[in-house]
Design a protein around this motif. Sequence first.
Motif, PDB file in Angstrom:
ATOM      1  N   MET A 407      30.688  62.085 -22.430  1.00 32.91           N
ATOM      2  CA  MET A 407      31.148  63.142 -23.630  1.00 32.91           C
ATOM      3  C   MET A 407      30.197  64.315 -23.034  1.00 32.91           C
ATOM      4  SD  MET A 407      33.129  63.763 -25.676  1.00 32.91           S
ATOM      5  CE  MET A 407      33.178  65.078 -26.989  1.00 32.91           C
ATOM      6  N   ALA A 408      28.981  64.155 -22.633  1.00 32.50           N
ATOM      7  CA  ALA A 408      28.337  65.603 -22.323  1.00 32.50           C
ATOM      8  C   ALA A 408      29.078  66.135 -21.147  1.00 32.50           C
ATOM      9  CB  ALA A 408      26.925  65.205 -22.057  1.00 32.50           C
ATOM     10  N   GLY A 409      29.165  65.363 -20.256  1.00 35.94           N
ATOM     11  CA  GLY A 409      30.029  66.038 -19.092  1.00 35.94           C
ATOM     12  C   GLY A 409      31.366  66.640 -19.441  1.00 35.94           C
ATOM     13  N   LEU A 410      32.197  65.975 -20.260  1.00 37.43           N
ATOM     14  CA  LEU A 410      33.380  66.523 -20.614  1.00 37.43           C
ATOM     15  C   LEU A 410      33.328  67.831 -21.387  1.00 37.43           C
ATOM     16  CD1 LEU A 410      35.385  63.415 -21.708  1.00 37.43           C
ATOM     17  CD2 LEU A 410      35.565  64.704 -19.591  1.00 37.43           C
ATOM     18  N   LYS A 411      32.217  68.027 -22.244  1.00 38.97           N
ATOM     19  CA  LYS A 411      32.133  68.935 -23.066  1.00 38.97           C
ATOM     20  C   LYS A 411      31.818  70.132 -22.379  1.00 38.97           C
ATOM     21  CE  LYS A 411      29.157  67.505 -26.494  1.00 38.97           C
ATOM     22  NZ  LYS A 411      28.512  67.337 -27.590  1.00 38.97           N
ATOM     23  N   GLU A 412      30.909  69.713 -21.180  1.00 39.94           N
ATOM     24  CA  GLU A 412      30.581  71.016 -20.103  1.00 39.94           C
ATOM     25  C   GLU A 412      31.963  71.361 -19.553  1.00 39.94           C
ATOM     26  OE1 GLU A 412      27.910  72.892 -19.330  1.00 39.94           O
ATOM     27  OE2 GLU A 412      26.809  71.760 -20.952  1.00 39.94           O
ATOM     28  N   LEU A 413      32.786  70.530 -19.129  1.00 42.04           N
ATOM     29  CA  LEU A 413      33.802  70.924 -18.295  1.00 42.04           C
ATOM     30  C   LEU A 413      34.797  71.718 -19.338  1.00 42.04           C
ATOM     31  CD1 LEU A 413      36.343  70.583 -16.144  1.00 42.04           C
ATOM     32  CD2 LEU A 413      36.738  68.339 -17.168  1.00 42.04           C
ATOM     33  N   ASP A 433      30.199  56.678 -22.607  1.00 43.95           N
ATOM     34  CA  ASP A 433      29.806  56.370 -24.024  1.00 43.95           C
ATOM     35  C   ASP A 433      30.266  55.363 -24.756  1.00 43.95           C
ATOM     36  OD1 ASP A 433      29.736  59.209 -22.960  1.00 43.95           O
ATOM     37  OD2 ASP A 433      28.063  59.729 -24.288  1.00 43.95           O
ATOM     38  N   CYS A 434      31.694  55.431 -24.640  1.00 46.72           N
ATOM     39  CA  CYS A 434      32.558  54.718 -25.225  1.00 46.72           C
ATOM     40  C   CYS A 434      32.653  53.094 -24.841  1.00 46.72           C
ATOM     41  CB  CYS A 434      34.160  55.216 -25.457  1.00 46.72           C
ATOM     42  SG  CYS A 434      33.935  56.812 -26.066  1.00 46.72           S
ATOM     43  N   TYR A 435      31.991  52.873 -23.699  1.00 48.30           N
ATOM     44  CA  TYR A 435      32.105  51.278 -23.110  1.00 48.30           C
ATOM     45  C   TYR A 435      30.691  50.547 -23.686  1.00 48.30           C
ATOM     46  CZ  TYR A 435      35.730  52.794 -20.018  1.00 48.30           C
ATOM     47  OH  TYR A 435      36.988  53.330 -19.493  1.00 48.30           O
ATOM     48  N   GLU A 436      30.978  49.390 -23.721  1.00 47.42           N
ATOM     49  CA  GLU A 436      29.688  48.563 -24.045  1.00 47.42           C
ATOM     50  C   GLU A 436      29.085  47.707 -22.772  1.00 47.42           C
ATOM     51  OE1 GLU A 436      28.314  49.074 -27.183  1.00 47.42           O
ATOM     52  OE2 GLU A 436      29.745  49.777 -28.298  1.00 47.42           O
ATOM     53  N   GLY A 437      27.736  47.681 -22.517  1.00 47.57           N
ATOM     54  CA  GLY A 437      27.462  46.961 -21.493  1.00 47.57           C
ATOM     55  C   GLY A 437      27.778  47.533 -20.019  1.00 47.57           C
ATOM     56  N   LEU A 438      28.050  48.573 -19.872  1.00 51.96           N
ATOM     57  CA  LEU A 438      28.942  49.144 -18.607  1.00 51.96           C
ATOM     58  C   LEU A 438      27.732  48.928 -17.567  1.00 51.96           C
ATOM     59  CD1 LEU A 438      31.817  50.182 -17.923  1.00 51.96           C
ATOM     60  CD2 LEU A 438      30.704  52.587 -18.225  1.00 51.96           C
ATOM     61  N   SER A 451      37.347  47.053 -21.822  1.00 52.61           N
ATOM     62  CA  SER A 451      37.757  47.586 -23.312  1.00 52.61           C
ATOM     63  C   SER A 451      36.821  48.602 -23.861  1.00 52.61           C
ATOM     64  CB  SER A 451      37.696  46.287 -24.414  1.00 52.61           C
ATOM     65  OG  SER A 451      36.361  45.695 -24.238  1.00 52.61           O
ATOM     66  N   ILE A 452      37.328  49.449 -24.455  1.00 52.24           N
ATOM     67  CA  ILE A 452      36.448  50.560 -25.320  1.00 52.24           C
ATOM     68  C   ILE A 452      36.129  50.295 -26.635  1.00 52.24           C
ATOM     69  CG2 ILE A 452      36.998  52.138 -23.392  1.00 52.24           C
ATOM     70  CD1 ILE A 452      38.929  53.714 -25.683  1.00 52.24           C
ATOM     71  N   ASN A 453      35.307  50.871 -26.991  1.00 54.30           N
ATOM     72  CA  ASN A 453      35.118  50.916 -28.711  1.00 54.30           C
ATOM     73  C   ASN A 453      35.746  52.082 -29.225  1.00 54.30           C
ATOM     74  OD1 ASN A 453      33.998  51.800 -31.261  1.00 54.30           O
ATOM     75  ND2 ASN A 453      32.128  50.577 -30.591  1.00 54.30           N
ATOM     76  N   GLU A 454      36.950  51.624 -30.018  1.00 54.61           N
ATOM     77  CA  GLU A 454      38.059  52.634 -30.284  1.00 54.61           C
ATOM     78  C   GLU A 454      37.455  53.396 -31.507  1.00 54.61           C
ATOM     79  OE1 GLU A 454      40.884  52.994 -29.420  1.00 54.61           O
ATOM     80  OE2 GLU A 454      41.251  51.165 -28.173  1.00 54.61           O
ATOM     81  N   GLU A 455      36.519  53.064 -32.130  1.00 54.03           N
ATOM     82  CA  GLU A 455      35.925  53.981 -33.240  1.00 54.03           C
ATOM     83  C   GLU A 455      34.979  55.150 -32.550  1.00 54.03           C
ATOM     84  OE1 GLU A 455      32.675  53.656 -36.973  1.00 54.03           O
ATOM     85  OE2 GLU A 455      33.731  51.940 -36.204  1.00 54.03           O
ATOM     86  N   LYS A 456      34.455  54.859 -31.590  1.00 52.08           N
ATOM     87  CA  LYS A 456      33.583  55.839 -30.598  1.00 52.08           C
ATOM     88  C   LYS A 456      34.715  56.909 -30.005  1.00 52.08           C
ATOM     89  CE  LYS A 456      29.325  53.280 -29.545  1.00 52.08           C
ATOM     90  NZ  LYS A 456      28.520  52.797 -28.550  1.00 52.08           N
ATOM     91  N   PHE A 457      35.586  56.366 -29.497  1.00 54.03           N
ATOM     92  CA  PHE A 457      36.683  57.249 -28.850  1.00 54.03           C
ATOM     93  C   PHE A 457      37.501  58.226 -29.820  1.00 54.03           C
ATOM     94  CE2 PHE A 457      40.578  57.956 -26.643  1.00 54.03           C
ATOM     95  CZ  PHE A 457      40.248  58.954 -25.818  1.00 54.03           C
ATOM     96  N   ALA A 458      37.674  57.539 -30.909  1.00 50.62           N
ATOM     97  CA  ALA A 458      38.365  58.576 -32.063  1.00 50.62           C
ATOM     98  C   ALA A 458      37.367  59.624 -32.335  1.00 50.62           C
ATOM     99  CB  ALA A 458      38.518  57.704 -33.309  1.00 50.62           C
ATOM    100  N   ARG A 459      35.955  59.499 -32.406  1.00 54.36           N
ATOM    101  CA  ARG A 459      35.139  60.363 -32.629  1.00 54.36           C
ATOM    102  C   ARG A 459      35.117  61.568 -31.549  1.00 54.36           C
ATOM    103  NH1 ARG A 459      31.566  56.375 -35.005  1.00 54.36           N
ATOM    104  NH2 ARG A 459      30.462  56.211 -33.038  1.00 54.36           N
TER     105      ARG A 459
END
Length: 493
Positions: A407-413, A433-438, A451-459
């Motif tokens: 997410m930090a990289g996307l915000k910089e972009l 950041d939205c994956y678990e145990g990557l 699979s991703i954490n849908e709640e994290k991705f919504a944020r």
Amino acid sequence: MHTLVFLSTRQVLQCQPAACQALPLLPRELFPLLFKVAFMDKKTVVLRELVHTWPFPLLSFQQLLQECAHCSRALLQERPSTESMQAVILGLTARLHTPETEAGTQPLCRKHALRVLDMTGLLDDGVEQDPGTMSMWDCTAAVARTCIAQQQGGTVEPGLDPIPVEVRVDLRVNRASYAFLREALRSSVGSPLRLCCRDLRAEDLPMRNTVALLQLLDAGCLRRVDLRFNNLGLRGLSVIIPHVARFQHLASLRLHYVHGDSRQPSVDGEDNFRYFLAQMGRFTCLRELSMGSSLLSGRLDQLLSTLQSPLESLELAFCALLPEDLRFLARSPHAVHLKKLDLSGNDLSGSQLEPFQGLLQAAAATLLHLELTECQLADTQLLATLPVLTRCASLRYLGLYGNPLSMAGLKELLRDSAAQAELRTVVHPFPVDCYEGLPWPPPASVLLEASINEEKFARVEAELHQLLLASGRAHVLWTTDIYGRLAADYFSL
């Protein structure tokens, strides 16, 4: 908003029999708008009569179905109605079969005006399936049936020579439709209904069938050849390429799986590659080249050096490019002309990063579309590339799906891309950041399948949206949708 002229035209077409009777009395300048409204509202009786009595030499879908001063709706961006397409074809058939003496009240000049029906530019197959609309496969079949029927059962009055009409289409063919389309092309030779292919897409077609089809196409009409899912290898391609090279006006060539066959002697493979290169040197108008999933490691210089003119679109997805390939491309005449570049599936995270940045620098003045899906670009590589990436001032589309960005990289972009006023679409990955145990670094297959954490991705989505609003760029689309037909075709750039 619709103009008063548009609304009046729509009202006139409400009663189709009366509208057909009124056509001879209407100014010919109204026919283009009448066609668009009839096509849009599925006024098939009127639509058929409009084609039957069209007063101009050209009837072009690309001109008539685009956004206009009277109506902002661009019908070319939608799959066409089956009813409307069938009405156009019936009107064309009626035009060829109706004797002059039965033209009724229609002026003779109108009856004989049409010379070219241009049906190119229709929306290609999307993921949605609607039985009320016509896919490109359906359109190909409908036009082919008309050509065959015209040749086999044309019933015009004795002594009447129909005025020839050239029908320009984009053709799609696979194993199932090959014989049918070949018969249609054969039938159109010497027929008053002449089939002219602008763009050909052949999917999973055997080599001999591909050659037979190419031999039937008009060399003066063809703009693009797209051989999809045809795992020809160099051996098969060396058979096909001379038949493609005879199309001197060809602007786009899309090939896949161009690599040697490990089962054949390497000497034969090298001979086939040299022959392929020699044939590529015959093209004089080529502007787009796609070589997806072709093994071009260390050979890009050989391929591009044979071309007679600079490319404006180059797709090298999953080609196992080496640093020297990227360095050559950056120094070549092609770099400063590139409008579209696709390097998806090539690892740009290691020694390829610096030559890739040099390539971006060389193409910065012209680049409009950049696709970097699954290039192993993490935050470190992205941040190092941002200074040169943001110099691409005309960039409209950036594809970064499948890269391990946070997410930090996307915000910089997002922040740095504020300088790119023309940017309209960014296809970004799900942040790590939205994956678990990557695992790290994560393989592209994991990013695409885990699979991703849908709640994290919504944020994440909400935060990106707020940043866009705060920077006055709500019109820029940031999305993870790689199937949404967002990538532009070269000819639309």
